[in-house]
Design an enzyme around this catalytic site. Sequence first.
Site, mmCIF file in Angstrom:
data_model
loop_
_atom_site.group_PDB
_atom_site.id
_atom_site.type_symbol
_atom_site.label_atom_id
_atom_site.label_comp_id
_atom_site.label_asym_id
_atom_site.label_seq_id
_atom_site.Cartn_x
_atom_site.Cartn_y
_atom_site.Cartn_z
ATOM 1 N N LYS A 14 0.842 -1.193 0.000
ATOM 2 C CA LYS A 14 0.000 0.000 0.000
ATOM 3 C C LYS A 14 0.877 1.242 0.000
ATOM 4 O O LYS A 14 1.494 1.575 1.005
ATOM 5 C CB LYS A 14 -0.908 0.041 1.244
ATOM 6 N N GLU A 69 10.011 15.343 15.573
ATOM 7 C CA GLU A 69 10.438 15.273 14.173
ATOM 8 C C GLU A 69 9.611 16.254 13.336
ATOM 9 O O GLU A 69 8.383 16.254 13.406
ATOM 10 C CB GLU A 69 10.216 13.855 13.644
ATOM 11 N N GLU A 86 9.725 0.966 10.697
ATOM 12 C CA GLU A 86 10.811 1.925 10.451
ATOM 13 C C GLU A 86 10.179 3.296 10.610
ATOM 14 O O GLU A 86 9.388 3.730 9.762
ATOM 15 C CB GLU A 86 11.328 1.795 9.009
ATOM 16 N N CYS A 93 14.240 10.209 6.400
ATOM 17 C CA CYS A 93 14.089 9.711 7.769
ATOM 18 C C CYS A 93 15.343 9.942 8.592
ATOM 19 O O CYS A 93 15.274 10.253 9.765
ATOM 20 C CB CYS A 93 13.711 8.243 7.756
#
Length: 494
Positions: free
Chosen positions: A188, A398, A264, A299
């Site tokens: 997906k 973040e 992750e 990331c």
Amino acid sequence: MDQTKIDALRAQPVPAFSHLIEGRHVSASDGGVMDIVSPIDGTVLTTTAKGTAKDMERAIASARAAFEDRRWAGQPPAARKKVLMRWADLIDAHALDLAVLGVRDNGTEISMALKAEPGSAAATIRYYAEALDKIYGEIAPTAPDVLGLIHKEPVGVVGAIIPWNFPMMIGAWKLGPALAMGNSVVVKPSETASLSLMRMCDLALEAGLPPGVLNAVTGEGAVVGEVMGLSMDIDVLVFTGSGGTGRRLMDYAARSNMKRVYLELGGKSPNIVFADAPNLAEAAKVAAGGIFRNAGQVCVAGSRLLVEDAIHDDFVAEVAKAAEAMRVGDPLQIDTHIGAVNSQQQLAANLGFVETALAEGGQLKTGGTRILQETGGYYMAPTIVTGVTRDATLAQKEVFGPVLGVTPFSTDAEAVDLANSTVYGLAGAVWTSDLSRAHRMVRDVRTGVMHVNTYGGADGTVPLGGVGQSGNGSDKSLHAIEKYINLKTAWIKL
Ligand code: NAD
């Protein structure tokens, strides 16, 4: 890279996309579609199928049927290898059109996208294709009257949920090892970056992957992603994305079949610069690249710059100079260094973080604003905020945008304390000429990846995974294979 070819590709209209299920393109069960907005200029590029629960269930059933009849898992390793190698070759052959399509969808600058997307996706798939006939089972050191065999079996049906920053690269990190080990897959992609990954899945079929082994469903995470998470027929869920979604996936697993979940997640990675760094000018340039490329939507981005007091002001000035020299703009121009922010929503979130950072006492060194608004696209100036304290929002949360927070330190212990002061543990770096200090920092900073006198660029031979709330398990390298196999013991009485 050839600008004329890129311009020709960007001029082509993008057809409507649909799901890939049972080896065929199919529309949503209720005919629904989603607009795909290009962050380059804010216009609607095309549509994709807006997946329903029924679509996801059908894709999972397709993958399950393909696994149970062993149309892929039952093939000799050499045959599976051949298909995957052909797939990698096809990705390479279509690299520029895949990269341009992806950039029109997600806004990454083409100079980075071409290498990081089709380039690394093909390399990853080739890596696991080469590895798949070198994975042996084991014979256990048992007593002589028994034989203990440890078989490595495919797990079954793998569900892969992918974010928007590098859909092909991250997609390949999951699909490569999953398919190499004989699993079937449902993938997906993200709502805001699906096109290149969908086309990459088509190429797998063209390479000879049997229909039904790889299925791809577009749609909203909260709809099709949730159905995948709650499915009793998905054996392993592999995910890259935000911590919030990661938490939900663990909950879905607990509420359904307790499927294995590998996450992750995000990071707040510290880039630690000591006064004894071998080349401070180089360190400043790399620090800027390490946070601002792909508009900070990486990331492992080095989003916290920790600088030793003695060089703080000069070093920050150098990083600001490097940032201001980076060209922000049309990501399909080959000389652009920083492309578009992926969506209007993400841009607004980035600007909100800057506002909060300044309200909490940070000082704006450069950037801080939306730019190129006249293009209709979502662009942001690379932004540096100094005086960010240990517990400030910008040091803890973040952003996933082109925003760098700077914090000074005076001792090694303080650097380690600052580095380890978040819930994350994805990546980091240390710049020093002192070998012992470098090793100590690698040991003491809690991350999955530490760079020394560089930032980023780790290739497919090493794992990438986080500790703490940056996730579990890792992508890349032979270690990733463990996620896609079950160990089965055969205990044989002799
Ligand atoms: P996101 O969590 O919003 O979305 C990721 C994927 O999850 C998308 O496909 C989305 O549709 C799906 N999703 C959303 N809600 C869902 C739900 N309820 N159930 C199932 N699926 C759902 O993340 P994003 O904004 O696309 O990506 C950015 C994040 O990804 C950042 O936090 C970034 O650090 C992280 N990231 C991590 C790595 C890594 O290797 N650790 C790599 C790239 C990005």
